[in-house]
Design a protein around this motif. Structure first.
Motif, PDB file in Angstrom:
ATOM      1  N   PHE A  39       0.866  -1.256   0.115  1.00 28.47           N
ATOM      2  CA  PHE A  39      -0.029   0.092  -0.032  1.00 28.47           C
ATOM      3  C   PHE A  39       0.748   1.199  -0.183  1.00 28.47           C
ATOM      4  CE2 PHE A  39      -3.384  -2.503   1.580  1.00 28.47           C
ATOM      5  CZ  PHE A  39      -4.595  -2.234   0.754  1.00 28.47           C
ATOM      6  N   LEU A  40       1.859   1.177   0.881  1.00 22.40           N
ATOM      7  CA  LEU A  40       3.058   2.162   0.757  1.00 22.40           C
ATOM      8  C   LEU A  40       3.369   2.602  -0.507  1.00 22.40           C
ATOM      9  CD1 LEU A  40       4.867   1.881   4.171  1.00 22.40           C
ATOM     10  CD2 LEU A  40       3.275   3.614   3.519  1.00 22.40           C
ATOM     11  N   SER A  41       3.748   1.674  -1.195  1.00 17.40           N
ATOM     12  CA  SER A  41       4.440   1.724  -2.772  1.00 17.40           C
ATOM     13  C   SER A  41       3.437   2.389  -3.854  1.00 17.40           C
ATOM     14  CB  SER A  41       4.852   0.530  -3.404  1.00 17.40           C
ATOM     15  OG  SER A  41       3.761  -0.460  -3.494  1.00 17.40           O
ATOM     16  N   PHE A  42       2.154   2.505  -3.393  1.00 15.80           N
ATOM     17  CA  PHE A  42       0.938   3.011  -4.165  1.00 15.80           C
ATOM     18  C   PHE A  42       0.601   4.391  -3.649  1.00 15.80           C
ATOM     19  CE2 PHE A  42       0.250  -1.595  -5.505  1.00 15.80           C
ATOM     20  CZ  PHE A  42       0.583  -1.392  -6.790  1.00 15.80           C
ATOM     21  N   THR A  43       1.239   4.612  -2.597  1.00 15.94           N
ATOM     22  CA  THR A  43       0.761   6.090  -1.776  1.00 15.94           C
ATOM     23  C   THR A  43       1.769   7.082  -2.585  1.00 15.94           C
ATOM     24  OG1 THR A  43       0.200   4.929   0.029  1.00 15.94           O
ATOM     25  CG2 THR A  43       0.412   7.286   0.292  1.00 15.94           C
ATOM     26  N   PRO A  44       1.298   8.063  -3.069  1.00 14.92           N
ATOM     27  CA  PRO A  44       2.092   9.050  -3.858  1.00 14.92           C
ATOM     28  C   PRO A  44       3.260   9.522  -2.526  1.00 14.92           C
ATOM     29  CG  PRO A  44      -0.063   9.577  -4.253  1.00 14.92           C
ATOM     30  CD  PRO A  44      -0.131   8.422  -3.195  1.00 14.92           C
ATOM     31  N   THR A  45       4.327   9.761  -2.919  1.00 12.60           N
ATOM     32  CA  THR A  45       5.317  10.493  -1.841  1.00 12.60           C
ATOM     33  C   THR A  45       5.302  11.976  -2.241  1.00 12.60           C
ATOM     34  OG1 THR A  45       7.108   9.711  -3.413  1.00 12.60           O
ATOM     35  CG2 THR A  45       6.772   8.186  -1.885  1.00 12.60           C
ATOM     36  N   LYS A  46       4.908  12.231  -3.256  1.00 13.62           N
ATOM     37  CA  LYS A  46       5.253  13.897  -3.558  1.00 13.62           C
ATOM     38  C   LYS A  46       3.770  14.512  -3.225  1.00 13.62           C
ATOM     39  CE  LYS A  46       8.545  12.689  -7.002  1.00 13.62           C
ATOM     40  NZ  LYS A  46       8.569  12.399  -8.499  1.00 13.62           N
ATOM     41  N   ASN A  47       3.825  15.612  -2.800  1.00 12.15           N
ATOM     42  CA  ASN A  47       2.768  16.580  -2.756  1.00 12.15           C
ATOM     43  C   ASN A  47       2.393  17.079  -4.103  1.00 12.15           C
ATOM     44  OD1 ASN A  47       0.394  17.785  -1.358  1.00 12.15           O
ATOM     45  ND2 ASN A  47       1.688  18.884  -0.008  1.00 12.15           N
ATOM     46  N   ILE A  48       1.505  16.414  -4.744  1.00 12.73           N
ATOM     47  CA  ILE A  48       1.199  16.799  -6.340  1.00 12.73           C
ATOM     48  C   ILE A  48      -0.315  17.051  -6.234  1.00 12.73           C
ATOM     49  CG2 ILE A  48       1.296  16.485  -8.779  1.00 12.73           C
ATOM     50  CD1 ILE A  48       3.610  14.528  -8.093  1.00 12.73           C
ATOM     51  N   GLU A  49      -0.927  18.292  -6.805  1.00 14.95           N
ATOM     52  CA  GLU A  49      -2.159  18.468  -6.890  1.00 14.95           C
ATOM     53  C   GLU A  49      -2.657  19.013  -8.091  1.00 14.95           C
ATOM     54  OE1 GLU A  49      -3.058  21.107  -3.714  1.00 14.95           O
ATOM     55  OE2 GLU A  49      -2.884  19.618  -2.272  1.00 14.95           O
ATOM     56  N   VAL A  50      -3.712  18.582  -8.737  1.00 19.95           N
ATOM     57  CA  VAL A  50      -4.217  18.858  -9.953  1.00 19.95           C
ATOM     58  C   VAL A  50      -5.191  20.401  -9.527  1.00 19.95           C
ATOM     59  CG1 VAL A  50      -5.863  18.411 -11.874  1.00 19.95           C
ATOM     60  CG2 VAL A  50      -4.398  16.859 -11.130  1.00 19.95           C
ATOM     61  N   ASN A  51      -4.984  21.340 -10.313  1.00 17.32           N
ATOM     62  CA  ASN A  51      -5.836  22.663 -10.071  1.00 17.32           C
ATOM     63  C   ASN A  51      -6.435  22.889 -11.131  1.00 17.32           C
ATOM     64  OD1 ASN A  51      -6.575  25.346  -9.157  1.00 17.32           O
ATOM     65  ND2 ASN A  51      -4.827  25.635  -8.019  1.00 17.32           N
ATOM     66  N   LYS A  52      -7.880  22.321 -11.315  1.00 20.93           N
ATOM     67  CA  LYS A  52      -8.684  22.683 -12.164  1.00 20.93           C
ATOM     68  C   LYS A  52      -9.032  24.089 -12.334  1.00 20.93           C
ATOM     69  CE  LYS A  52     -10.552  18.207 -12.302  1.00 20.93           C
ATOM     70  NZ  LYS A  52     -10.374  17.560 -13.673  1.00 20.93           N
ATOM     71  N   GLU A  53      -8.948  24.925 -11.175  1.00 21.44           N
ATOM     72  CA  GLU A  53      -9.609  26.325 -11.223  1.00 21.44           C
ATOM     73  C   GLU A  53      -8.368  26.978 -11.799  1.00 21.44           C
ATOM     74  OE1 GLU A  53      -9.921  29.764  -7.783  1.00 21.44           O
ATOM     75  OE2 GLU A  53     -10.739  27.826  -7.421  1.00 21.44           O
ATOM     76  N   GLU A  54      -7.327  26.947 -11.647  1.00 24.30           N
ATOM     77  CA  GLU A  54      -6.165  27.674 -12.539  1.00 24.30           C
ATOM     78  C   GLU A  54      -6.019  27.351 -14.058  1.00 24.30           C
ATOM     79  OE1 GLU A  54      -4.057  29.955 -11.631  1.00 24.30           O
ATOM     80  OE2 GLU A  54      -4.857  29.995  -9.728  1.00 24.30           O
ATOM     81  N   ALA A  55      -6.550  26.004 -14.274  1.00 27.19           N
ATOM     82  CA  ALA A  55      -6.640  25.553 -15.524  1.00 27.19           C
ATOM     83  C   ALA A  55      -7.616  26.474 -16.377  1.00 27.19           C
ATOM     84  CB  ALA A  55      -6.673  24.200 -15.612  1.00 27.19           C
ATOM     85  N   LYS A  56      -8.885  26.742 -15.689  1.00 23.35           N
ATOM     86  CA  LYS A  56     -10.064  27.356 -16.189  1.00 23.35           C
ATOM     87  C   LYS A  56      -9.680  28.763 -16.310  1.00 23.35           C
ATOM     88  CE  LYS A  56     -13.331  24.303 -16.685  1.00 23.35           C
ATOM     89  NZ  LYS A  56     -14.128  24.285 -17.835  1.00 23.35           N
TER      90      LYS A  56
END
Length: 197
Positions: free
Chosen positions: A16-33
């Motif tokens: 489970f740890l290997s599938f947990t993202p280690t980086k703090n990455i976020e998709v920001n749809k508001e900035e895309a719009k």
């Protein structure tokens, strides 16, 4: 038996740890719009917006508003996310694929002649390190690192001789932020294209 259960529990925990993202990455749809709205404002009045960036765009024609396309947006978001998660910055992903093949496979149909080389990119502009979507757009329009001004031409629908960029109608944008563990604080992917009818 307890040792086997404990070992099994540890192995499950590690998987489970290997599938947990280690980086703090976020998709920001508001900035895309916001970036999408800004591109259309810029295209409607390139001279005025160019003046704000200290660019002479007096000879650049105004272009119609681009139309948001969900398929292109999903591919653009996936591209930005992939670059952040895998710590690279390129028009070609780690599988050697360019955006032409990626949007076609996602359901945005392109002519076969545009799919001959799997690395081809006729429709993508990328930027990394912007504090927000508008800064990413400005950076691409200024296009300081690209002598051909290819990104500017792509975003503003400018053509040298044969019409191509001016015919593109659809747009999708992905904007992703990364707080730690990435080379850049953000990754932006802008896909402006036209579908084979």
């Amino acid at each position: 038996m307890q040792k086997v259960i404990l070992l099994f529990s540890i192995l499950i925990g590690v998987s489970f740890l290997s599938f947990t993202p280690t980086k703090n990455i976020e998709v920001n749809k508001e900035e895309a719009k916001k970036a999408f709205e800004y591109i259309n404002q810029f295209r409607a009045n390139p001279k005025e917006y160019g003046d704000k960036l200290k660019l002479n765009l007096k000879k650049v024609d105004a272009r119609p508003a681009l139309i948001w396309n969900e398929t292109l947006a999903k591919v653009a978001e996936a591209r930005a996310l992939d670059m952040a998660e895998n710590n690279y910055f390129s028009h070609v992903n780690k599988k050697g694929q360019g955006v032409n093949i990626l949007i076609h496979e996602a359901g945005y149909t392109l002519p076969k002649k545009w799919l001959k080389n799997k690395q081809d990119n006729f429709f993508e502009s990328i930027q990394a390190g912007a504090k927000d979507g508008i800064e990413a757009i400005n950076d691409l329009i200024i296009d300081k690192e690209t002598p051909s001004l290819g990104h500017r031409k792509h975003l503003l629908g400018m053509d040298d001789d044969k019409p191509f960029n001016s015919k593109l109608k659809d747009i999708g944008i992905g904007y992703v932020t990364c707080k730690k563990g990435c080379q850049y604080i953000s990754y932006t992917c802008i896909i402006i294209a036209m579908q084979d009818k």
